[in-house]
Design an enzyme around this catalytic site. Structure first.
Site, PDB file in Angstrom:
ATOM      1  N   CYS A 254       0.649  -1.223   0.047  1.00 23.40           N
ATOM      2  CA  CYS A 254       0.049   0.011   0.001  1.00 23.40           C
ATOM      3  C   CYS A 254       0.896   1.233   0.061  1.00 23.40           C
ATOM      4  O   CYS A 254       0.631   2.255  -0.851  1.00 23.40           O
ATOM      5  CB  CYS A 254      -1.066  -0.038   1.096  1.00 23.40           C
TER       6      CYS A 254
ATOM      7  N   HIS B 215      -3.005   1.510   6.854  1.00 32.23           N
ATOM      8  CA  HIS B 215      -3.102   1.620   5.365  1.00 32.23           C
ATOM      9  C   HIS B 215      -2.804   2.813   4.949  1.00 32.23           C
ATOM     10  O   HIS B 215      -3.259   3.746   5.450  1.00 32.23           O
ATOM     11  CB  HIS B 215      -4.476   0.941   5.034  1.00 32.23           C
TER      12      HIS B 215
ATOM     13  N   ASP C  58      -7.145   5.414  -4.011  1.00 29.84           N
ATOM     14  CA  ASP C  58      -6.358   4.458  -3.335  1.00 29.84           C
ATOM     15  C   ASP C  58      -5.757   3.585  -4.600  1.00 29.84           C
ATOM     16  O   ASP C  58      -6.982   2.950  -5.172  1.00 29.84           O
ATOM     17  CB  ASP C  58      -7.202   3.803  -2.275  1.00 29.84           C
TER      18      ASP C  58
END
Length: 683
Positions: free
Chosen positions: A274, A331, A354
């Site tokens: 991530c 995250h 994202d």
């Protein structure tokens, strides 16, 4: 009508234009400008050809074109004549001629909503077309009419021009930082960013439509969200969260430049997680002129069935039963700054996107951009992907245990545990800035209840308090450095008026930062009676011989304690994730750093493990220090409790303040980062 001017050549006045457009760092070989802002070119004419030139009466028509199929219908081709002055709202130009110098100075202004990309500039005189050159047009955070406008110079410096940054990781009780070299101004990176746009499936399907849409930062951000991962489109990074035996482990990357160059040369790069997806997304966004920031959400929910509820299932021994919902320890994603005319003015500002390939959106692995204000207000019908992001920061949690008859019984729940300490780098410093309040209202407040009830149709879970009387908590030791042995404690307290007979279990499990559990590395269990008003402790010794082979490079261990109250047939649970401390890298420069002269950095790290490390290496990287590329020194094996040492030479290319990033890697110890500031003096 005046005669056709004879044009010898055109000077795009790169240095002056770059200075006024804040694009000097892209280099001086070609013109890079920001939209909605004037720029000047100087046209050199054949002697005597401009004697009778009158700007308002000439047949002098300028043409700008972008994309493979430029057309006026799609705004990828615009023709405009010279006027007395330029316009702030559309492509326009004015000119001043100097007969004595045989030059014509033309001031052009691009439309503040023009598509970004590579443009050609030409002039048409009575059907005679002459090329004047090419330029790259970017979004413009300095232009009040641009959708990405920011009205504060310090924020523009941080969110558009800063090449180094800090991202956050760890757990909500132990937040750590690690540096990243975004390097958006490194040589060749802007071309690669434009190549990413030209490789997206929408461009391949309809290039003219795609190029026309590039005037909208919402569209561009959504394309980048899909293209930074490789799931659907041979995008930049392949994601992998399991054991990695090929490619580059995500913890090894120090910056985005090497990743982007590898993709441009040979396709999808292995591997990213991530923070890598987010950091590369920031590099590309800033290179294209979109202000953006890295955001870390602790206790971040991945709601696979879109019901805003995270169900965690256990058997009666405390073992996790696989379920598609997860809670990541942390995250990382990115926020981009722009207006949202598609949603309404009140949803302008930060937008979350994202690139980590978690769930599909409209059939593609991408997410966002979703307005932070929509997320905070529970406006879950607002595009894009607001429900998924709302769940990441605000989902409710249900814990269920499977009894011997196969039925699941709820024994715990929380509406406050998800979305903690949402963090980004502070403007102008390396301090952590908590932005949780930008994503959601304070837990338990009237506004939080209002938003919760607005989203209730997505979320069937009702609040339920903890079973009163018995309480569990976990206490950690100090100095839990990786390689050491230490104890942790589960504490069971009885606040009831009578004694309780409980089965008390304590379990340690290796876990990745995304919440996926690995092997068990410790277990303890007792049958205990707890008198009223007293507590009982259950200790668990965690030894390296047990946890060393189980932990991942994230160095995380999830502790779970469960108490079963026989009399009430009730379960109680407490859970905590510990982060093992990592050794520090000692970084020392030998002497001063001087432009174009070799300088050596000494690197030292003490192996804290009771066993040797194999395949050890140090890697350094820094803008204007290592030419934006990593330099690695391999040092082989390092014995237990021995020091890993290396000396690496690099040659700074320009003076000023810079940051040197350092990474240590080995077979058993990864993701060890460090950095120092380096002030380079002139020759």
């Amino acid at each position: 009508m005046s005669e056709v001017l004879g044009i010898e050549r055109c000077d795009l006045d790169i240095s002056s234009n770059h200075s006024s457009h804040h694009t000097q760092l892209y280099g001086g070989k070609r013109l890079v400008i920001r939209r909605g802002q004037p720029f000047n070119i100087i046209i050199y004419l054949t002697p005597g050809s401009n004697t009778n030139f009158k700007p308002g009466q000439s047949s002098f028509t300028l043409i700008v074109e972008t994309g493979p199929l430029p057309s006026e219908e799609s705004d990828t081709k615009v023709s405009f004549c010279l006027h007395d002055s330029t316009s702030e709202t559309e492509w326009s130009a004015s000119a001043a001629n100097d007969p004595s110098e045989n030059t014509l100075t033309v001031s052009l202004n691009s439309s503040p909503d023009a598509p970004i990309g590579l443009y050609s500039l030409s002039v048409d005189q009575k059907g005679q077309k002459t090329s004047l050159g090419q330029f790259i047009l970017l979004f413009n955070a300095w232009c009040p009419r641009d959708a990405v406008y920011m009205n504060d110079e310090t924020r523009r410096q941080e969110y558009v021009l800063a090449q180094h940054g800090v991202l956050y990781k760890g757990t909500c009780t132990r937040i750590t930082q690690f540096p990243w070299n975004f390097g958006q101004f490194q040589a060749g990176i802007l071309d690669i960013c434009l190549k990413i746009l030209d490789n997206n499936p929408k461009y391949i399907s309809d290039a003219d439509k795609d190029c026309s849409a590039r005037g909208n930062p919402v569209y561009v951000t959504r394309v980048l969200s899909a293209m930074i991962n490789s799931e659907d489109d041979r995008g930049v990074l392949v994601g992998k969260w399991k054991d990695i035996f090929d490619g580059v482990h995500p913890s090894m990357w120090l910056g985005s430049g090497d990743i982007l160059r590898q993709w441009a040369e040979s396709g999808p790069v292995r591997y990213g997680q991530c923070w890598v997806f987010a950091a590369v997304g920031i590099t590309v966004s800033r290179a294209l002129g979109i202000p953006c920031r890295a955001v870390t959400n602790f206790e971040s929910a991945q709601d696979s069935n879109a019901n805003l509820v995270i169900e965690r299932l256990y058997d009666e021994y405390g073992e996790t039963i696989y379920h598609k919902d997860f809670i990541w320890n942390f995250h990382v994603w990115l926020d981009s700054w722009m207006t949202r005319p598609d949603l309404g003015q009140r949803f302008d500002g930060w937008q979350t996107s994202d690139a980590s390939p978690q769930e599909t959106s409209e059939g593609v692995f991408c997410c966002g951009p979703a307005s932070l204000k929509a997320v905070k207000e529970g406006e879950l019908t607002r595009k894009y992907d607001a429900p998924f992001i709302f769940a990441e920061v605000n989902a409710d949690v249900v814990d269920k245990v499977r009894q011997t008859n196969g039925e699941f019984v709820r024994f715990n729940g929380s509406i406050t545990s998800v979305g903690r300490f949402i963090s980004t780098k502070a403007v102008g410093s390396n301090l952590r800035h908590d932005i949780t309040h930008q994503y959601k209202y304070a837990e338990g407040s009237e506004d939080e209840r209002r938003v919760y009830e607005k989203a209730q149709h997505h979320n069937k879970l009702q609040k339920s308090g903890e079973e009163p009387g018995l309480h569990l908590k976990i206490k950690l030791s100090d100095n839990m450095i990786v390689g050491s042995n230490f104890e942790v404690f589960a504490i069971l307290t009885n606040d009831c008026m009578d004694a309780r007979d409980c089965k008390f279990r304590f379990l340690a499990t290796a876990v990745s930062y995304n919440g996926r559990r690995g092997d068990n590395c410790g277990f303890a269990s007792i049958q205990v009676e707890v008198p009223p008003g007293e507590e009982r402790r259950l200790s668990l010794k965690l030894e390296y011989d047990s946890y060393g082979a189980a932990i991942t490079s994230d160095r995380l261990i999830r502790l779970l304690t469960i108490a079963y109250d026989k009399r009430l047939d009730a379960f109680h649970k407490s859970e905590k994730t510990l982060v093992l401390d990592e050794p520090e890298i000692e970084i020392k420069l030998e002497g001063e750093a001087t432009v174009n002269q070799s300088v050596t950095v000494q690197l030292t790290l003490l192996n804290p493990l009771p066993e040797p490390l194999q395949d050890c290496s140090f890697t350094i990287e820094g803008n204007n220090l290592t030419d934006g590329k990593p330099i690695t020194a391999k040092i082989g094996a390092v014995g237990a409790a021995q020091e890993a040492k290396a000396r690496i030479e690099f040659i700074p290319s320009s003076s000023g303040s810079n940051v040197l990033l350092v990474n240590f890697d080995s077979d058993k110890l990864k993701k060890i980062r460090g950095f120092i500031g380096v002030v380079v003096i002139g020759e």
